[in-house]
Design an enzyme around this catalytic site. Sequence first.
Site: not given
Ligand SMILES: Cc1ncc(COP(=O)(O)O)c(C=O)c1O
Length: 410
Positions: A98-99, A205, A225, A263, A349
């Site tokens: 996701g990031t 999510q 993700s 890769t 936190c």
């Molecule tokens: C809404 C949302 N975006 C992005 C991410 C990041 O995903 P990843 O852990 O696959 O990098 C998360 C992870 O908690 C998330 O909840």
Amino acid sequence: MKLLKSTTKNTAVNAGDVTNNTGNYTMTKRVYLDHAATTPLDKRVLKVMEPYFSEKFGNAASTHFFGEEAEEAVEKAREDIAKAINAKPGEIYFTSGGTESDNLALAGIMRTGKKCEQLVTSNIEHHAIIRTADSLKKEGFETKFLSVNKKGFIQIEDVEKALKKKTRLVSVMHANNEIGTIQPIKEIGEACHKKETLFHSDAVQTVGKEKIDVEKMNIDMLSASAHKFYGPKGVGFLFKREEIKIEPLMFGGSHEKGLRPSTSNTPGIVGMAKALKIGIIEMDEENAREKKMRDRLVKESLEIKNSWINGGFPKIAGCAPLGFDFVEGQSMLLMLSDKGIAASTGSACNSEGLLPSHVLTALGLPRVKCHGSLRFTLGRENTDTDIDYVLEVLPPIVKKLREISPLRGK
Ligand SMILES: Cc1ncc(COP(=O)(O)O)c(C=O)c1O
């Protein structure tokens, strides 16, 4: 934040028993209620992944039969994933999660434009979006963070007002990871398209848990993700419409049409496609089951005096973000963890200190209430017995913490 340090001393007596960091006691029960953080890998997913770690280990970019075997699997996964969200296979780009998908979408689009252009997003996004936007601001782009209302929803009028000629991209998450609120994505996308502005949604999510149709929902780019929907960690995808040009974040080989060199993670990609397929097939039944358990958990927890639920509805099925006055969320987490219950305080936190969650703060919650908040997120392995156990354990924990709280009566 890590609550319990791992231990090398293992005195577990039964399968499932664990020791705490002092090794002084064992827990016989383990109830996982943190599915918004990650989900266990589905065994059916593991099964389809396994051959791609060993006998089918080829590099998908190699021009021999080992490579072809891997490439075929990657392309089949791309087709299946595209179909699942009503996109074309050529619009799916595999990433590490996701990031990376969020970074690629935001930076990739903005960097194709001029420095005076604007990125509009919301103040309840995941840090993968917020911090990318902050970084783009440092590069010279304009950024605007839309506020949400007290229930945690974006107002369409606010999106419309924010849209200027210089707005290049709007990014609004589908469902929030802390409070579970599902945004009116279709309407936000529609407002963007009326002004010929691109629309990205972080659907980390919801993919595999809610129905996604990028056409019907007016989405131009979408992040996902696999580990959030019972797939493997370290793999995700970005959907991007064919006609949209974006800049890569990394440079290297010509994998993923040069947009994401490195890769291909064949086992991960194959596992992600399988996990998504299972998620879609089982979605309605599983959501109904989780919703029923969640509603009971919320209803009976709210019988504890001076308690509340964070954010309004619609919410994702298993999400129960609760709050209790005169208690500290981190202490609640530790005490629940001691009883074998895994929950979360969302982003309340972080390693820089006990900063209140930006999401809860955005709802207008005072600092003290942010710190009294706790998130339970249910998933596939949970049963009514787990909820019975939480409802047995939670009230005495709240009571005990209130008895020793310096906040009580203030
Ligand atoms: C809404 C949302 N975006 C992005 C991410 C990041 O995903 P990843 O852990 O696959 O990098 C998360 C992870 O908690 C998330 O909840």
